[in-house]
Write an enzyme that holds these catalytic residues in place. Structure first.
Site, PDB file in Angstrom:
ATOM      1  N   LYS A  18      30.586 -10.693  -3.961  1.00 58.08           N
ATOM      2  CA  LYS A  18      29.541  -9.655  -3.984  1.00 58.08           C
ATOM      3  C   LYS A  18      28.602  -9.822  -2.799  1.00 58.08           C
ATOM      4  O   LYS A  18      28.446 -10.921  -2.223  1.00 58.08           O
ATOM      5  CB  LYS A  18      28.742  -9.675  -5.289  1.00 58.08           C
ATOM      6  CG  LYS A  18      27.966 -10.964  -5.593  1.00 58.08           C
ATOM      7  CD  LYS A  18      26.583 -11.073  -4.960  1.00 58.08           C
ATOM      8  CE  LYS A  18      25.866 -12.371  -5.306  1.00 58.08           C
ATOM      9  NZ  LYS A  18      24.786 -12.748  -4.408  1.00 58.08           N
ATOM     10  N   PRO A 103      33.723 -17.653   0.283  1.00 60.55           N
ATOM     11  CA  PRO A 103      32.960 -18.816   0.763  1.00 60.55           C
ATOM     12  C   PRO A 103      32.227 -19.530  -0.370  1.00 60.55           C
ATOM     13  O   PRO A 103      31.703 -18.889  -1.283  1.00 60.55           O
ATOM     14  CB  PRO A 103      31.953 -18.207   1.744  1.00 60.55           C
ATOM     15  CG  PRO A 103      32.482 -16.872   2.101  1.00 60.55           C
ATOM     16  CD  PRO A 103      33.366 -16.417   0.989  1.00 60.55           C
ATOM     17  N   VAL A 104      32.180 -20.848  -0.287  1.00 56.32           N
ATOM     18  CA  VAL A 104      31.509 -21.667  -1.302  1.00 56.32           C
ATOM     19  C   VAL A 104      30.034 -21.827  -0.934  1.00 56.32           C
ATOM     20  O   VAL A 104      29.710 -22.051   0.235  1.00 56.32           O
ATOM     21  CB  VAL A 104      32.191 -23.051  -1.385  1.00 56.32           C
ATOM     22  CG1 VAL A 104      31.439 -23.982  -2.324  1.00 56.32           C
ATOM     23  CG2 VAL A 104      33.632 -22.891  -1.858  1.00 56.32           C
ATOM     24  N   GLY A 107      26.251 -17.488  -1.001  1.00 52.59           N
ATOM     25  CA  GLY A 107      25.473 -16.304  -1.392  1.00 52.59           C
ATOM     26  C   GLY A 107      26.351 -15.116  -1.718  1.00 52.59           C
ATOM     27  O   GLY A 107      25.882 -13.988  -1.799  1.00 52.59           O
ATOM     28  N   MET A 108      27.655 -15.373  -1.918  1.00 51.25           N
ATOM     29  CA  MET A 108      28.580 -14.283  -2.253  1.00 51.25           C
ATOM     30  C   MET A 108      29.167 -14.468  -3.652  1.00 51.25           C
ATOM     31  O   MET A 108      30.135 -13.815  -4.023  1.00 51.25           O
ATOM     32  CB  MET A 108      29.698 -14.194  -1.218  1.00 51.25           C
ATOM     33  CG  MET A 108      29.143 -13.939   0.185  1.00 51.25           C
ATOM     34  SD  MET A 108      30.426 -13.445   1.325  1.00 51.25           S
ATOM     35  CE  MET A 108      30.724 -11.757   0.797  1.00 51.25           C
ATOM     36  N   SER A 112      30.631 -18.029  -9.357  1.00 49.05           N
ATOM     37  CA  SER A 112      30.472 -17.062 -10.445  1.00 49.05           C
ATOM     38  C   SER A 112      31.714 -16.192 -10.576  1.00 49.05           C
ATOM     39  O   SER A 112      32.133 -15.842 -11.680  1.00 49.05           O
ATOM     40  CB  SER A 112      29.267 -16.158 -10.165  1.00 49.05           C
ATOM     41  OG  SER A 112      28.095 -16.917 -10.066  1.00 49.05           O
ATOM     42  N   ASP A 145      24.839 -13.858 -12.091  1.00 53.12           N
ATOM     43  CA  ASP A 145      25.657 -12.793 -11.496  1.00 53.12           C
ATOM     44  C   ASP A 145      27.106 -12.784 -11.982  1.00 53.12           C
ATOM     45  O   ASP A 145      27.920 -12.011 -11.494  1.00 53.12           O
ATOM     46  CB  ASP A 145      25.562 -12.807  -9.954  1.00 53.12           C
ATOM     47  CG  ASP A 145      25.713 -14.199  -9.384  1.00 53.12           C
ATOM     48  OD1 ASP A 145      26.240 -15.074 -10.090  1.00 53.12           O
ATOM     49  OD2 ASP A 145      25.321 -14.402  -8.214  1.00 53.12           O
TER      50      ASP A 145
HETATM   51  O1  C5P Z   1      22.122 -18.012 -12.708  1.00 59.44           O
HETATM   52  P1  C5P Z   1      22.588 -18.970 -11.674  1.00 59.44           P
HETATM   53  O2  C5P Z   1      23.261 -20.165 -12.279  1.00 59.44           O
HETATM   54  O3  C5P Z   1      23.372 -18.370 -10.584  1.00 59.44           O
HETATM   55  O4  C5P Z   1      21.273 -19.515 -10.999  1.00 59.44           O
HETATM   56  C1  C5P Z   1      21.272 -20.628 -10.150  1.00 59.44           C
HETATM   57  C2  C5P Z   1      19.832 -21.012  -9.862  1.00 59.44           C
HETATM   58  O5  C5P Z   1      19.235 -20.003  -9.044  1.00 59.44           O
HETATM   59  C3  C5P Z   1      18.930 -21.115 -11.083  1.00 59.44           C
HETATM   60  O6  C5P Z   1      19.000 -22.396 -11.659  1.00 59.44           O
HETATM   61  C4  C5P Z   1      17.563 -20.826 -10.493  1.00 59.44           C
HETATM   62  O7  C5P Z   1      17.077 -21.980  -9.804  1.00 59.44           O
HETATM   63  C5  C5P Z   1      17.882 -19.799  -9.421  1.00 59.44           C
HETATM   64  N1  C5P Z   1      17.708 -18.421  -9.920  1.00 59.44           N
HETATM   65  C6  C5P Z   1      16.434 -17.940 -10.150  1.00 59.44           C
HETATM   66  N2  C5P Z   1      16.264 -16.664 -10.610  1.00 59.44           N
HETATM   67  C7  C5P Z   1      17.347 -15.870 -10.840  1.00 59.44           C
HETATM   68  C8  C5P Z   1      18.640 -16.330 -10.597  1.00 59.44           C
HETATM   69  C9  C5P Z   1      18.801 -17.632 -10.133  1.00 59.44           C
HETATM   70  O8  C5P Z   1      15.438 -18.642  -9.944  1.00 59.44           O
HETATM   71  N3  C5P Z   1      17.129 -14.631 -11.295  1.00 59.44           N
END
Ligand code: C5P
Length: 310
Positions: A18, A103-104, A107-108, A112, A145
Site C-alpha cells: 500500500k 520492501p521490509v 512504509g508499504m 501487514s 493497516d
Molecule cells: O498497528 P501497527 O502494529 O502497524 O502499529 C505499529 C506501531 O506504529 C504502533 O505500535 C504505534 O507505535 C505506531 N502507530 C501509531 N498510531 C497508529 C498506527 C501505528 O502510533 N494509528
C-alpha cells in the site's frame, strides 16, 4: 468438499503493498496509538503467501529480504495463522511460506500484507467460510493497516487506520517507489512526530475533500498536489537523505512525491507508464535509492491464486 481422510491442498494468496495518498496524524491515544485519517491505495508490488498443513507451526521466507524477516513466533504472518486458529477452534498447524517482494520496514505494509494474506489463505485451507468483514476484524487485532490489505482498492482509514470506508476512485495511477536499503521503525517515526510537535495541541484529523474530488477525476495532475503525509517531516528528521530523494524525483519530472507511510520508501506519482520508466531510469542513475520500482494502483486486496510451482 474435502474428505475427512484427504489433506487439503496448499493455498497461495497474492497480496499487494500500500501507499498512503494522505496520512493525517491526530493526537496520541491512551493506548499509545495515534488517531488517523488516511487514504490508502493498494499497488501491484506483491508478496505471495502459501499455507500448507504441517506437524508444527512454522514459517519460511524466500526472496531478496530473506535475511531481514524473522521466521520465529514473532513473524506477523505466523501470528495471524495462530490467531485465526485460536479464534475458530482449529488445531491443525500450518507451514507459512512467504515469497517476499514488498520492501521490509519500508512504509508499504509488507509485514501487514503477509498477515492479511495468511488470514485469507488459512480461511480457505481450513474451509472456515468467513466473510471479508469477519476476516477484517481479526486483521485489526494484528495491526492497524492489516484490514486494508485484505480489502485493497482505495479506501479511507480512520480510528488507528483499521476502520475502513470505500472511496470512489477512477482510473489507474502510475507510481515509482524509491526504496532505501535500511528500513525505519514505525513506532520510532511516530515518536519523532510527537517530539517535533512538542506540546502543540493537535486536532482530530478529517479527510481532505479536495483529495476525494481528485480521486473521482482520475487525473494524476489533480491528485499530485493533494499527496500529503504528516509523518514525512519525522521520517526526514530521522533520515535526512529522504529530502534529497524527494527533490530528485520532482526534478526528474514526477507530478508529486511523498514519503510512503512511516517511510523510508518515497512514492512518486507520474503521468503514465513512459514517465514511470523515465523516472525509474533517472532515479536509479543517481544511486540515491537502493532500488527503484514501478507500480500501478489501485489493485485488488489479498486473493487466492493458483498454487505456486517451485
Ligand atoms: O498497528 P501497527 O502494529 O502497524 O502499529 C505499529 C506501531 O506504529 C504502533 O505500535 C504505534 O507505535 C505506531 N502507530 C501509531 N498510531 C497508529 C498506527 C501505528 O502510533 N494509528
Amino acid at each position: 468438499m474435502t474428505s475427512a481422510h484427504t489433506d487439503p491442498s496448499p493455498v497461495t494468496v497474492r497480496v499487494p503493498a500500500k501507499v498512503n495518498l494522505e496520512l493525517l496524524v491526530g493526537p496520541a491515544r491512551d493506548d499509545g496509538f495515534h488517531t488517523l485519517s488516511t487514504v490508502y491505495q493498494a499497488v501491484n508490488l506483491h508478496d505471495d503467501v502459501t499455507v500448507a498443513l504441517d506437524d508444527e507451526w512454522n514459517c519460511t521466507v524466500t526472496g531478496p529480504y530473506v535475511d531481514v524477516v524473522p521466521t520465529d513466533s514473532t513473524n506477523l504472518a505466523l501470528r495471524a495463522a495462530r490467531l485465526l486458529a485460536d479464534e475458530t477452534g482449529v488445531d491443525t498447524p500450518v507451514h507459512v511460506s512467504i515469497a517476499k517482494s514488498i520492501p521490509v520496514a519500508g512504509g508499504m505494509a509488507g509485514g501487514s500484507a503477509d498477515a492479511a494474506a495468511t488470514l485469507v489463505a488459512c480461511d480457505r485451507l481450513w474451509a472456515l467460510g468467513l466473510s471479508t468483514e469477519e476476516l477484517e476484524e481479526y486483521a485489526a487485532e494484528l495491526g492497524s493497516d492489516v484490514p486494508f490489505l485484505i480489502r485493497g482498492g482505495t479506501a479511507v482509514g480512520s480510528g488507528r487506520g483499521e476502520r475502513l470506508a470505500p472511496v470512489l476512485a477512477r482510473g489507474s495511477y502510475h507510481w515509482v517507489f524509491a526504496i532505501s536499503d535500511i528500513g525505519l521503525s514505525t513506532p520510532a517515526v511516530y515518536a519523532e512526530c510527537d517530539r517535533l510537535r512538542g506540546e502543540a495541541s493537535v486536532p482530530d484529523p478529517t479527510p481532505n475533500s479536495e483529495l476525494m474530488v481528485a480521486l473521482r477525476s482520475g487525473d494524476p495532475h489533480t491528485l499530485a498536489p493533494q499527496l500529503t503525509n504528516d509523518l514525512q517531516e519525522a521520517a526526514i528528521s530521522l533520515r535526512p537523505e529522504l529530502g534529497e530523494v524527494l527533490a530528485s524525483g520532482m526534478e526528474f519530472g514526477a507530478l508529486g512525491g511523498v514519503v510512503s507511510g512511516s517511510g523510508p520508501t518515497v512514492a512518486f506519482l507520474v503521468e503514465d507508464v513512459e514517465s514511470a520508466i523515465d523516472l525509474t531510469v533517472a532515479l536509479t542513475a543517481t544511486g540515491a535509492a537502493r532500488e527503484v520500482r514501478k507500480a500501478i494502483g489501485p489493485v485488488h486486496g489479498a486473493h487466492v491464486i493458483p498454487a505456486r510451482v517451485d
